[in-house]
Write a protein that holds these residues in place. Structure first.
Motif: not given
Length: 64
Positions: A1-5, A9
């Protein structure tokens, strides 16, 4: 799974907009409240009254 900060961003997006010369006034998109239903106006007023009774500011600006 890709996570995003999300904070990272937002910073990246702000830098890119600055590079492109995009300036957006946040007040431009603020809802003026002219088409709110009476029930929504009552809810916003109740939230504001509740916050005032607790001695704290409302966490949002609302036109009602």
């Amino acid at each position: 799974m890709q996570t995003m900060d999300f904070d990272g961003y937002q910073e990246q997006l702000a830098r890119r907009k600055l590079e492109l010369g995009i300036v957006i006034d946040p007040e431009l998109y603020r809802n003026d409240g002219s088409r709110r239903t009476e029930s929504k106006r009552a809810l916003l007023q109740e939230l504001a009254d509740n916050a005032a009774a607790q001695g704290r500011p409302v966490r949002f600006k609302a036109n009602y």
